[in-house]
Design an enzyme around this catalytic site. Structure first.
Site, PDB file in Angstrom:
ATOM      1  N   LYS A 122      -0.209  17.418 -37.214  1.00 33.60           N
ATOM      2  CA  LYS A 122      -1.093  16.594 -38.047  1.00 33.60           C
ATOM      3  C   LYS A 122      -1.761  17.448 -39.114  1.00 33.60           C
ATOM      4  O   LYS A 122      -2.158  18.584 -38.837  1.00 33.60           O
ATOM      5  CB  LYS A 122      -2.172  15.933 -37.174  1.00 33.60           C
ATOM      6  CG  LYS A 122      -3.201  15.120 -37.945  1.00 33.60           C
ATOM      7  CD  LYS A 122      -4.129  14.353 -37.010  1.00 33.60           C
ATOM      8  CE  LYS A 122      -5.272  15.202 -36.517  1.00 33.60           C
ATOM      9  NZ  LYS A 122      -6.207  14.443 -35.670  1.00 33.60           N
ATOM     10  N   ARG A 155      -5.022  16.891 -41.588  1.00 36.35           N
ATOM     11  CA  ARG A 155      -6.109  15.968 -41.945  1.00 36.35           C
ATOM     12  C   ARG A 155      -6.546  16.255 -43.371  1.00 36.35           C
ATOM     13  O   ARG A 155      -6.888  17.386 -43.702  1.00 36.35           O
ATOM     14  CB  ARG A 155      -7.274  16.113 -40.970  1.00 36.35           C
ATOM     15  CG  ARG A 155      -8.428  15.167 -41.260  1.00 36.35           C
ATOM     16  CD  ARG A 155      -9.525  15.242 -40.205  1.00 36.35           C
ATOM     17  NE  ARG A 155      -9.143  14.632 -38.930  1.00 36.35           N
ATOM     18  CZ  ARG A 155      -9.090  13.325 -38.709  1.00 36.35           C
ATOM     19  NH1 ARG A 155      -9.368  12.474 -39.681  1.00 36.35           N
ATOM     20  NH2 ARG A 155      -8.765  12.865 -37.509  1.00 36.35           N
ATOM     21  N   ASP A 176      -4.272  10.823 -26.248  1.00 38.63           N
ATOM     22  CA  ASP A 176      -5.160  11.817 -26.877  1.00 38.63           C
ATOM     23  C   ASP A 176      -6.514  11.785 -26.175  1.00 38.63           C
ATOM     24  O   ASP A 176      -6.805  10.872 -25.392  1.00 38.63           O
ATOM     25  CB  ASP A 176      -5.310  11.506 -28.374  1.00 38.63           C
ATOM     26  CG  ASP A 176      -5.652  12.753 -29.197  1.00 38.63           C
ATOM     27  OD1 ASP A 176      -5.898  13.824 -28.612  1.00 38.63           O
ATOM     28  OD2 ASP A 176      -5.692  12.639 -30.445  1.00 38.63           O
ATOM     29  N   THR A 223     -11.654   6.960 -35.953  1.00 38.00           N
ATOM     30  CA  THR A 223     -11.334   5.902 -36.923  1.00 38.00           C
ATOM     31  C   THR A 223     -10.036   5.191 -36.553  1.00 38.00           C
ATOM     32  O   THR A 223      -9.711   4.144 -37.119  1.00 38.00           O
ATOM     33  CB  THR A 223     -11.149   6.486 -38.339  1.00 38.00           C
ATOM     34  OG1 THR A 223      -9.973   7.307 -38.348  1.00 38.00           O
ATOM     35  CG2 THR A 223     -12.359   7.292 -38.775  1.00 38.00           C
TER      36      THR A 223
HETATM   37  C1  R5P Z   1      -8.927  15.539 -33.056  1.00 39.82           C
HETATM   38  O1  R5P Z   1      -8.027  16.319 -33.212  1.00 39.82           O
HETATM   39  C2  R5P Z   1      -8.869  14.487 -31.991  1.00 39.82           C
HETATM   40  O2  R5P Z   1      -8.069  14.844 -30.925  1.00 39.82           O
HETATM   41  C3  R5P Z   1      -8.399  13.168 -32.538  1.00 39.82           C
HETATM   42  O3  R5P Z   1      -7.035  13.251 -32.877  1.00 39.82           O
HETATM   43  C4  R5P Z   1      -9.184  12.753 -33.725  1.00 39.82           C
HETATM   44  O4  R5P Z   1     -10.552  12.921 -33.514  1.00 39.82           O
HETATM   45  C5  R5P Z   1      -8.894  11.318 -34.052  1.00 39.82           C
HETATM   46  O5  R5P Z   1      -9.642  10.941 -35.143  1.00 39.82           O
HETATM   47  P1  R5P Z   1      -9.323   9.609 -35.909  1.00 39.82           P
HETATM   48  O6  R5P Z   1      -9.143   8.529 -34.888  1.00 39.82           O
HETATM   49  O7  R5P Z   1     -10.525   9.391 -36.791  1.00 39.82           O
HETATM   50  O8  R5P Z   1      -8.082   9.838 -36.713  1.00 39.82           O
END
Ligand code: R5P
Length: 298
Positions: A193, A195, A219, A224
């Site tokens: 991923k 971001r 996960d 979000t």
């Molecule tokens: C971060 O790496 C966490 O494991 C989640 O993947 C992350 O917090 C997900 O965030 P969101 O749902 O905002 O994409």
């Protein structure tokens, strides 16, 4: 000295507190809370307390809860508690673990030290530890206990899907996906991923055939929902017959659930670390059992 602790909870967590108290045969008392018109809060605890007190506060929407914990923990000490345990099934502020740009607050370290100044022990579930390896590095208390929702989510997945492929949406999820997969011998793989913003993520699928597979994205947290939504979209486009989501912490900010469903996600399952209609497994027995293992020196 070993004694059954008294569990204190806030009104909005009475149901999950009741499950933990029942599982651990503990007394349970609700902390009275008044919010003044100007936003300040007043708490009232039982006027005498045993030596070992446990406070339950899961830390989604964390900012006001940090003030509640400051008031509750110091009042508990004044009222006789000598060993204080925080049960925070979701532990907030763990993701900001370095200053990504000069001048940024390293929230994990600051909040961790703050909690360690109030409590002797902390129990949490799947904290987001990335660049530190132990919870104690982030929250320097005498007993820092990490539990995981992955085994119970794995059991749930085993009861709902035939030979699923577990997929972690990013590298950091590998620890939980591997744990869940090992329990039932599931296949698993992990995405990469990048971001680019709060709601902007790019995901690269693993080099693994997904055609015809029932995929479950697993996960620690969805916030979000955009991470799992992007992964689900790509998995379905690559031939997966279904994509479901299993997370320990259902933060689900704003329209997160709809974002996931719009991407083609079928079912969404979560633990009860954060109360949400998607809760499908309870961590109460696991938490209650962990509390019996905490060394209490009073
Ligand atoms: C971060 O790496 C966490 O494991 C989640 O993947 C992350 O917090 C997900 O965030 P969101 O749902 O905002 O994409």
């Amino acid at each position: 000295m070993k004694s059954t602790p008294l569990l204190l909870c806030f009104e909005d967590e009475q149901e999950s507190a009741g499950r933990i108290a029942h599982a651990g045969s503990m007394g349970l008392v609700k902390i009275e809370r008044h919010r003044f018109p100007d936003g300040e809060i007043k708490l009232r605890l039982p006027d005498t307390l045993p030596e070992h007190v446990v406070i339950l506060r899961t830390m989604n929407d964390p900012n006001e809860k940090l003030v509640e914990l400051l008031l509750a923990a110091q009042t508990a000490r004044d009222l006789g508690a000598r060993h204080l345990t925080l049960v925070a099934p979701y532990l907030a502020y763990m993701r900001q673990d370095i200053a990504f740009r000069p001048g940024e607050a390293i929230s994990q370290r600051i909040v961790g030290r703050f909690l360690a100044s109030l409590f002797n022990a902390v129990v949490t579930v799947d904290p987001h530890l990335h660049r530190v390896t132990t919870l104690q590095e982030a929250v320097p208390v005498a007993s820092a206990v990490v539990l995981s929702g992955a085994p119970l989510l794995s059991d749930l997945i085993a009861s709902r899907r035939q030979q699923p492929l577990l997929v972690g949406p990013d590298e950091e999820s590998a620890q939980w996906v591997a744990l869940a997969a090992a329990r039932h011998g599931f296949d698993y793989a992990v995405c990469r991923k990048v971001r680019n913003g709060d709601r902007a993520v790019d995901v690269a699928l693993p080099d693994r055939a997904v055609t015809g597979r029932q995929v479950v994205l697993l996960d620690d947290v969805a916030s979000t929902g955009h991470t799992v939504a992007r992964a689900a979209h790509l998995l379905l486009a690559a031939g997966a017959v279904s994509v479901d989501v299993a997370v320990t912490h259902a933060l689900f900010a704003g329209d997160a659930l709809q974002v996931m469903l719009d991407a083609g996600v079928g079912e969404v399952w979560s633990t009860d670390c954060i109360s949400h209609p998607s809760n499908s497994v309870s961590m109460a027995s696991t938490i209650a059992e962990a509390l019996t293992r905490i060394q209490v020196a009073v």
